[in-house]
Design an enzyme around this catalytic site. Structure first.
Site, PDB file in Angstrom:
ATOM      1  N   LYS A  29       0.834  -1.210   0.000  1.00  0.00           N
ATOM      2  CA  LYS A  29       0.000   0.000   0.000  1.00  0.00           C
ATOM      3  C   LYS A  29       0.868   1.259   0.000  1.00  0.00           C
ATOM      4  O   LYS A  29       0.622   2.189  -0.761  1.00  0.00           O
ATOM      5  CB  LYS A  29      -0.888  -0.002   1.246  1.00  0.00           C
ATOM      6  CG  LYS A  29      -1.484   1.325   1.591  1.00  0.00           C
ATOM      7  CD  LYS A  29      -2.232   1.283   2.912  1.00  0.00           C
ATOM      8  CE  LYS A  29      -2.588   2.661   3.406  1.00  0.00           C
ATOM      9  NZ  LYS A  29      -1.443   3.422   3.897  1.00  0.00           N
ATOM     10  N   ASN A  30       1.890   1.275   0.856  1.00  0.00           N
ATOM     11  CA  ASN A  30       2.673   2.507   0.996  1.00  0.00           C
ATOM     12  C   ASN A  30       3.623   2.727  -0.175  1.00  0.00           C
ATOM     13  O   ASN A  30       4.299   3.750  -0.234  1.00  0.00           O
ATOM     14  CB  ASN A  30       3.429   2.509   2.319  1.00  0.00           C
ATOM     15  CG  ASN A  30       2.480   2.735   3.491  1.00  0.00           C
ATOM     16  OD1 ASN A  30       1.307   3.057   3.275  1.00  0.00           O
ATOM     17  ND2 ASN A  30       2.978   2.563   4.697  1.00  0.00           N
ATOM     18  N   ARG A  99      -4.413   9.958   3.594  1.00  0.00           N
ATOM     19  CA  ARG A  99      -3.205  10.737   3.797  1.00  0.00           C
ATOM     20  C   ARG A  99      -2.267  10.766   2.574  1.00  0.00           C
ATOM     21  O   ARG A  99      -1.666  11.787   2.249  1.00  0.00           O
ATOM     22  CB  ARG A  99      -2.478  10.121   5.005  1.00  0.00           C
ATOM     23  CG  ARG A  99      -1.127  10.657   5.268  1.00  0.00           C
ATOM     24  CD  ARG A  99      -1.205  11.978   5.954  1.00  0.00           C
ATOM     25  NE  ARG A  99       0.084  12.624   6.003  1.00  0.00           N
ATOM     26  CZ  ARG A  99       0.293  13.817   6.526  1.00  0.00           C
ATOM     27  NH1 ARG A  99      -0.697  14.481   7.055  1.00  0.00           N
ATOM     28  NH2 ARG A  99       1.487  14.344   6.523  1.00  0.00           N
ATOM     29  N   ASP A 123      -5.361  12.740  11.853  1.00  0.00           N
ATOM     30  CA  ASP A 123      -5.292  11.297  11.737  1.00  0.00           C
ATOM     31  C   ASP A 123      -5.299  10.710  13.131  1.00  0.00           C
ATOM     32  O   ASP A 123      -4.761  11.300  14.056  1.00  0.00           O
ATOM     33  CB  ASP A 123      -3.991  10.924  11.010  1.00  0.00           C
ATOM     34  CG  ASP A 123      -4.084   9.549  10.401  1.00  0.00           C
ATOM     35  OD1 ASP A 123      -4.186   8.589  11.177  1.00  0.00           O
ATOM     36  OD2 ASP A 123      -4.050   9.450   9.176  1.00  0.00           O
ATOM     37  N   ASP A 311       4.026   0.939  12.003  1.00  0.00           N
ATOM     38  CA  ASP A 311       2.768   0.350  11.518  1.00  0.00           C
ATOM     39  C   ASP A 311       2.510  -1.035  12.115  1.00  0.00           C
ATOM     40  O   ASP A 311       1.406  -1.556  11.997  1.00  0.00           O
ATOM     41  CB  ASP A 311       2.777   0.255   9.981  1.00  0.00           C
ATOM     42  CG  ASP A 311       2.551   1.609   9.336  1.00  0.00           C
ATOM     43  OD1 ASP A 311       2.141   2.547  10.039  1.00  0.00           O
ATOM     44  OD2 ASP A 311       2.779   1.724   8.114  1.00  0.00           O
TER      45      ASP A 311
HETATM   46  C1  UD1 Z   1       4.263   6.885   6.047  1.00  0.00           C
HETATM   47  C2  UD1 Z   1       3.317   5.707   5.925  1.00  0.00           C
HETATM   48  C3  UD1 Z   1       2.827   5.261   7.297  1.00  0.00           C
HETATM   49  C4  UD1 Z   1       4.000   4.986   8.212  1.00  0.00           C
HETATM   50  C5  UD1 Z   1       4.953   6.184   8.240  1.00  0.00           C
HETATM   51  C6  UD1 Z   1       6.204   5.918   9.044  1.00  0.00           C
HETATM   52  C7  UD1 Z   1       2.294   6.068   3.780  1.00  0.00           C
HETATM   53  C8  UD1 Z   1       1.054   6.372   3.038  1.00  0.00           C
HETATM   54  N1  UD1 Z   1       2.187   6.095   5.108  1.00  0.00           N
HETATM   55  O1  UD1 Z   1       3.521   7.972   6.572  1.00  0.00           O
HETATM   56  O2  UD1 Z   1       2.050   4.071   7.122  1.00  0.00           O
HETATM   57  O3  UD1 Z   1       3.499   4.760   9.520  1.00  0.00           O
HETATM   58  O4  UD1 Z   1       5.349   6.527   6.909  1.00  0.00           O
HETATM   59  O5  UD1 Z   1       6.848   4.793   8.566  1.00  0.00           O
HETATM   60  O6  UD1 Z   1       3.334   5.780   3.224  1.00  0.00           O
HETATM   61  N2  UD1 Z   1       6.618  14.690  10.288  1.00  0.00           N
HETATM   62  C9  UD1 Z   1       6.762  16.012  10.586  1.00  0.00           C
HETATM   63  N3  UD1 Z   1       6.752  16.924   9.554  1.00  0.00           N
HETATM   64  C10 UD1 Z   1       6.629  16.544   8.246  1.00  0.00           C
HETATM   65  C11 UD1 Z   1       6.484  15.169   7.955  1.00  0.00           C
HETATM   66  C12 UD1 Z   1       6.473  14.261   8.997  1.00  0.00           C
HETATM   67  O7  UD1 Z   1       6.882  16.407  11.750  1.00  0.00           O
HETATM   68  O8  UD1 Z   1       6.661  17.424   7.376  1.00  0.00           O
HETATM   69  C13 UD1 Z   1       6.637  13.704  11.392  1.00  0.00           C
HETATM   70  C14 UD1 Z   1       5.310  12.964  11.556  1.00  0.00           C
HETATM   71  O9  UD1 Z   1       4.415  13.721  12.359  1.00  0.00           O
HETATM   72  C15 UD1 Z   1       5.751  11.682  12.222  1.00  0.00           C
HETATM   73  C16 UD1 Z   1       7.116  11.430  11.595  1.00  0.00           C
HETATM   74  O10 UD1 Z   1       7.553  12.666  11.042  1.00  0.00           O
HETATM   75  O11 UD1 Z   1       5.905  11.875  13.590  1.00  0.00           O
HETATM   76  C17 UD1 Z   1       7.127  10.364  10.521  1.00  0.00           C
HETATM   77  O12 UD1 Z   1       6.202  10.686   9.523  1.00  0.00           O
HETATM   78  P1  UD1 Z   1       6.407  10.246   8.008  1.00  0.00           P
HETATM   79  O13 UD1 Z   1       7.585   9.340   7.898  1.00  0.00           O
HETATM   80  O14 UD1 Z   1       6.373  11.465   7.170  1.00  0.00           O
HETATM   81  O15 UD1 Z   1       5.107   9.380   7.754  1.00  0.00           O
HETATM   82  P2  UD1 Z   1       4.131   9.439   6.513  1.00  0.00           P
HETATM   83  O16 UD1 Z   1       4.887   9.620   5.251  1.00  0.00           O
HETATM   84  O17 UD1 Z   1       3.013  10.373   6.816  1.00  0.00           O
END
Ligand code: UD1
Length: 431
Positions: A29-30, A99, A123, A311
């Protein structure tokens, strides 16, 4: 899939059966959602194979259609035809439903030099800001603000830059990478995410003619090119779904062979299962987990890849809940993910959370109760707990699970679980 229908559905899980047999795993999925977004980067027809049959794939197709693409879903193949000039406005409501829609931001900046992308919103697993995505785009020369509920970004020209991420964010790495492949000059992303999904995206981008080096390491080097060509690409197997089956096998003292995933993507997870007492055999395209006795308690600490995936934290808590001994689980990625522990306590788990930590004292058996899924992974964790609970556990709000697990009930049933899908009673509708 009919989402309205799904919202009112629940799973009924009667515990006590061992899981035994073989289960195939589809595309990740991701990964698939980002690969679909990457199709925006090249005019023409991109073909993506091994796509999972989950709700988020048609949702992403709707987002791309809104941007002017033609999208056809045919079984596990998605065919996307991208116009010479995509639209740059990804609006409500399609984008706000999930998301990953935000990953069109980078490709739109690369192709159109402007993007308006509705914020996906809150979320259940914690705050998910976009500050790192925006900061990266700004370093490439874009202006980016939040206006009227949308990320609004614009650039005259995107120019390569050195970008150091505060945290190896998966989404920020992907958006900056996809903006940089068509930028002028060289971009370096330091502290980049190393997840297999990022490697899969880099592989597809390079097939399209991009010059990306360092995939799977913390430093991505991207030399911008003038244009990309469409390609055909096969999505990697879903390591989170695969690990869910492995953990379910350990929890039920089962014997499950999982096919369709690279076991190298799960080394730490499989080590944890071994520490819990499982025999784990590696195969070229999967693995087998055999658990002879009640699992032993194991500590887990979630971290970006190659750490233990956040996850899988709900499934780790499920395993800890029935393990022999006390486990400490530390959540380092999404702070609100422990909300799910309240539902586990309904099922008889002896668990306490304090900030980033959960202490779980294993009990021999859980006891059934009505419980509510708050996100995809929490939902799957609750079903796994239901497999080892006395009586019949009702898991509500299962549309979350349908967003990430293809044919979840059918696959569990084929492994011997007593589980069925049912419409919820009237009184529960609208909760
Ligand atoms: C993706 C996955 C999700 C997984 C996560 C971490 C998808 C669709 N989802 O989510 O299933 O749990 O990676 O492996 O691929 N953050 C910030 N600022 C930003 C971006 C992120 O503070 O601009 C923080 C987030 O709040 C979180 C952390 O960074 O605490 C990790 O987030 P991120 O790796 O970006 O997760 P996603 O890409 O949203």
């Amino acid at each position: 899939m009919d989402k309205v229908r799904c919202v009112s559905e629940r799973f009924l899980v009667t515990g006590g059966n061992r899981l035994v047999g073989e289960v195939p795993v589809g595309g990740a999925k991701n990964s698939v959602l980002k690969l679909m977004a990457a199709a925006l980067l090249a005019e023409g027809t991109t073909v993506i194979t091994n796509c999972p049959d989950i709700l988020d794939v048609p949702l992403m197709a709707d987002v791309l259609r809104g941007l002017g693409c033609e999208v056809n879903l045919d079984g596990s193949t998605v065919v996307i035809t991208t116009p010479a000039e995509p639209k740059y406005h990804a609006d409500f409501p399609a984008v706000t439903q999930f998301r990953a829609s935000v990953c069109v931001l980078g490709p739109l900046m690369a192709r159109c030099k402007r993007a308006v992308v509705a914020l996906p919103g809150g979320d259940a697993i914690g705050s998910r800001p976009l500050d790192m995505h925006q900061a990266g785009l700004r370093l490439l020369g874009a202006h980016s603000e939040i206006e009227h509920g949308c990320v609004v970004a614009r650039a005259d020209v995107l120019t390569g830059a050195r970008i150091r991420l505060d945290f190896p964010s998966v989404g920020a790495t992907e958006n900056i990478l996809m903006a940089a492949v068509l930028a002028e000059g060289e971009t370096i992303i330091d502290n980049a995410a190393r997840e297999p999904d990022i490697v899969d995206l880099c592989t597809m981008l390079n097939q399209m003619g991009a010059q990306v080096h360092g995939a799977g390491t913390s430093t991505l080097m991207i030399r911008g090119v003038a244009r990309l060509s469409p390609t055909t690409h096969q999505v990697i197997g879903d390591r989170i779904v695969a690990a869910t089956w492995g953990i379910a096998a350990a929890m039920t003292t089962g014997d499950v062979r999982v096919a369709g995933v690279n076991p190298k993507h799960l080394q730490l997870v499989l080590d944890k299962l071994r520490a819990a007492g499982a025999r784990v055999d590696l195969e070229s395209n999967g693995f087998r987990v055999v658990q002879a006795e009640r699992p032993r308690a194991v500590n887990f600490s979630t971290l970006p890849f190659p750490g233990f995936p956040t996850d899988l934290q709900p499934m780790a808590i499920g395993l800890a809940a029935i393990a022999d001994g006390t486990s400490m689980i530390t959540e380092n990625v999404f702070e609100a993910r422990f909300r799910f522990v309240e539902e586990m306590i309904r099922l008889g788990a002896d668990a306490r959370t304090d900030g980033h930590h959960a202490v779980v004292r294993g009990v021999p058996r859980l006891s059934s109760a009505p419980v509510w899924s708050s996100d995809i992974r929490a939902g799957a964790g609750l079903v796994l707990a239901g497999l080892v609970a006395d009586g019949t556990t009702e898991v509500h709000d299962v549309y979350h699970i349908d967003r990430g697990y293809p044919n979840f009930v059918e696959q569990l049933g084929a492994l011997g679980a007593d589980i069925r899908r049912e419409g919820a009673p009237e009184a529960l509708k609208g909760l």
